[in-house]
Motif scaffolding. Structure first.
Motif, PDB file in Angstrom:
ATOM      1  N   GLU B  26       7.821   5.078   6.593  1.00  0.00           N
ATOM      2  CA  GLU B  26       6.895   4.899   5.471  1.00  0.00           C
ATOM      3  C   GLU B  26       7.442   3.941   4.425  1.00  0.00           C
ATOM      4  O   GLU B  26       6.676   3.253   3.771  1.00  0.00           O
ATOM      5  CB  GLU B  26       6.478   6.251   4.879  1.00  0.00           C
TER       6      GLU B  26
ATOM      7  N   TYR C  15      -4.181   5.316   0.908  1.00  0.00           N
ATOM      8  CA  TYR C  15      -2.982   6.080   1.267  1.00  0.00           C
ATOM      9  C   TYR C  15      -2.481   6.753   0.001  1.00  0.00           C
ATOM     10  O   TYR C  15      -2.136   6.074  -0.973  1.00  0.00           O
ATOM     11  CB  TYR C  15      -1.913   5.138   1.828  1.00  0.00           C
ATOM     12  N   PRO C  17       0.539   8.810  -1.429  1.00  0.00           N
ATOM     13  CA  PRO C  17       1.875   9.340  -1.162  1.00  0.00           C
ATOM     14  C   PRO C  17       1.970  10.798  -1.621  1.00  0.00           C
ATOM     15  O   PRO C  17       1.386  11.172  -2.649  1.00  0.00           O
ATOM     16  CB  PRO C  17       2.806   8.442  -1.990  1.00  0.00           C
ATOM     17  N   SER C  18       2.713  11.597  -0.885  1.00  0.00           N
ATOM     18  CA  SER C  18       2.781  13.028  -1.197  1.00  0.00           C
ATOM     19  C   SER C  18       3.845  13.361  -2.221  1.00  0.00           C
ATOM     20  O   SER C  18       3.913  14.490  -2.693  1.00  0.00           O
ATOM     21  CB  SER C  18       3.037  13.827   0.083  1.00  0.00           C
ATOM     22  N   ARG C  85      -2.658  13.899   2.244  1.00  0.00           N
ATOM     23  CA  ARG C  85      -1.614  13.001   1.756  1.00  0.00           C
ATOM     24  C   ARG C  85      -0.913  12.322   2.935  1.00  0.00           C
ATOM     25  O   ARG C  85      -0.970  12.808   4.065  1.00  0.00           O
ATOM     26  CB  ARG C  85      -0.594  13.789   0.936  1.00  0.00           C
ATOM     27  N   ASP C  86      -0.242  11.207   2.628  1.00  0.00           N
ATOM     28  CA  ASP C  86       0.580  10.487   3.609  1.00  0.00           C
ATOM     29  C   ASP C  86      -0.219  10.110   4.856  1.00  0.00           C
ATOM     30  O   ASP C  86       0.329  10.077   5.968  1.00  0.00           O
ATOM     31  CB  ASP C  86       1.804  11.340   4.013  1.00  0.00           C
ATOM     32  N   THR C  87      -1.491   9.831   4.666  1.00  0.00           N
ATOM     33  CA  THR C  87      -2.405   9.593   5.778  1.00  0.00           C
ATOM     34  C   THR C  87      -3.247   8.352   5.496  1.00  0.00           C
ATOM     35  O   THR C  87      -3.905   8.292   4.458  1.00  0.00           O
ATOM     36  CB  THR C  87      -3.357  10.809   5.927  1.00  0.00           C
ATOM     37  N   ASP C 107       2.503   4.115  -6.885  1.00  0.00           N
ATOM     38  CA  ASP C 107       3.381   4.765  -5.916  1.00  0.00           C
ATOM     39  C   ASP C 107       4.695   5.068  -6.616  1.00  0.00           C
ATOM     40  O   ASP C 107       5.450   4.150  -6.957  1.00  0.00           O
ATOM     41  CB  ASP C 107       3.589   3.822  -4.737  1.00  0.00           C
ATOM     42  N   ARG C 109       7.044   7.290  -5.293  1.00  0.00           N
ATOM     43  CA  ARG C 109       7.904   8.016  -4.366  1.00  0.00           C
ATOM     44  C   ARG C 109       9.368   7.760  -4.672  1.00  0.00           C
ATOM     45  O   ARG C 109      10.213   8.639  -4.552  1.00  0.00           O
ATOM     46  CB  ARG C 109       7.613   7.583  -2.919  1.00  0.00           C
TER      47      ARG C 109
END
Lengths: 124, 124, 124, 124
Positions: B26, C15, C17-18, C85-87, C107, C109
């Motif tokens: 990712e 998308y 992000p989780s 999420r993350d999909t 984002d 993350r």
């Protein structure tokens, strides 16, 4: 391959940061006009650079060979004059045959780089 | 659902960084063409990749199923040849029915990732 | 004020992000469709969400009041089902009167946030 | 030089972060509408600012001189009222002659700045 794109392109948000972090040239702060010529003949283009408080600079002349892309860094323009750093500008590109133009900036003034991109504004 | 989009799409700013920070896949540095097919029939598309100093590569063939999106990483293209890293390129996609294409790059060469996106240039 | 915009909009690169760094909600990783309704009557819109390997989700119904903007986070959609999420996903929005749609992702993350934006693809 | 661009432009994703890291003003969190007027006469434009839960603010009046670019920071708008920070907004710009508009945000809330840009939505 048939031509693809437009003859006139504009980028309104130009700015080359004067400082950078990371290895040169790939992480040097820079601004690029990415030019794509899908046709079977070379494209001749010229750029005019617009400023906040003075008359435009240019024309800057570039040629994109047949079936090639040219990722032109504004940092590298020298003739008729270099683009000043840390200075707002804008750009109009006119080509003698259709091309596609995408604008990108990599800003590495701080330790981690930032990126932005957009397909430029097109006409004709 | 009726088709939505265009038949021809171009991305002029292609570049896959060869290095990355963070968990794969990712946060691997990558470039993607996100393809959306709203129609009730599959879309067949092919990509041609243009370079600075050599003839184009391709065609790369992809199929987007009916009512699906395909987030295609250029990193994963292998046939007829992989896309070289750290190398400027551009892309033209032609589809047999209308689709929508958005271009994204995630650059994690430095410790913190950078992102950029744009709807691609479209015709026809 | 007369209406401005289009009836149909598409975002191909979705998308969420989780994971996140930084204070919530402003620095929570999120994806937004920013909707602008300049008209003097409310706009009713519905969103369909497309995936890689399953049938679309929706419709999600939203209303943008007259002379207002709605910065809709996909993170907040719950009815008929949340967005995983993350999909990878994509989105088509249809409105009963013209509006303007811009797509943004934040984002976070990694420790420093990344941003991207584009005006969505429009028709009709 | 003949005019280039459109008369009406929209940015749906407006948000000025209230905090910043790094030297001011260049790394202050900000949002800009970069305006380009290629014509040989000045362009007069006005901006209306739309919100989530109140009536629009404006008009804000700006003039772009002939053959000039104006990188207008929304942070600097004062008359008739400043744009609130940390608040979603949107913007419609109407010009009396064609111009080109590009939207950019620099977000330096965290230690490393993030950037995003897009050509705005245009009509007429």
């Amino acid at each position: 391959m048939q031509p693809l794109g437009k003859h006139i392109w504009a980028i309104a948000e130009g700015y080359i940061p004067s400082t950078s972090h990371g290895p040169a040239p790939e992480l040097t702060s820079h601004e690029a006009a990415c030019l794509l010529n899908c046709a079977d003949t070379p494209a001749k283009a010229n750029l005019m650079i617009y400023f906040t408080d003075r008359e435009p600079a240019g024309p800057y002349e570039v040629e994109i060979p047949a079936r090639r892309t040219l990722h032109l860094r504004f940092n590298d323009l020298e003739d008729p004059e270099p683009i000043p750093r840390d200075t707002p500008y804008a750009c109009v590109l006119r080509s003698d045959q259709p091309i596609v133009v995408q604008h990108t900036r990599l800003d590495s003034r701080q330790a981690e780089n930032a990126l932005m991109t957009t397909i430029a504004y097109s006409e004709g």
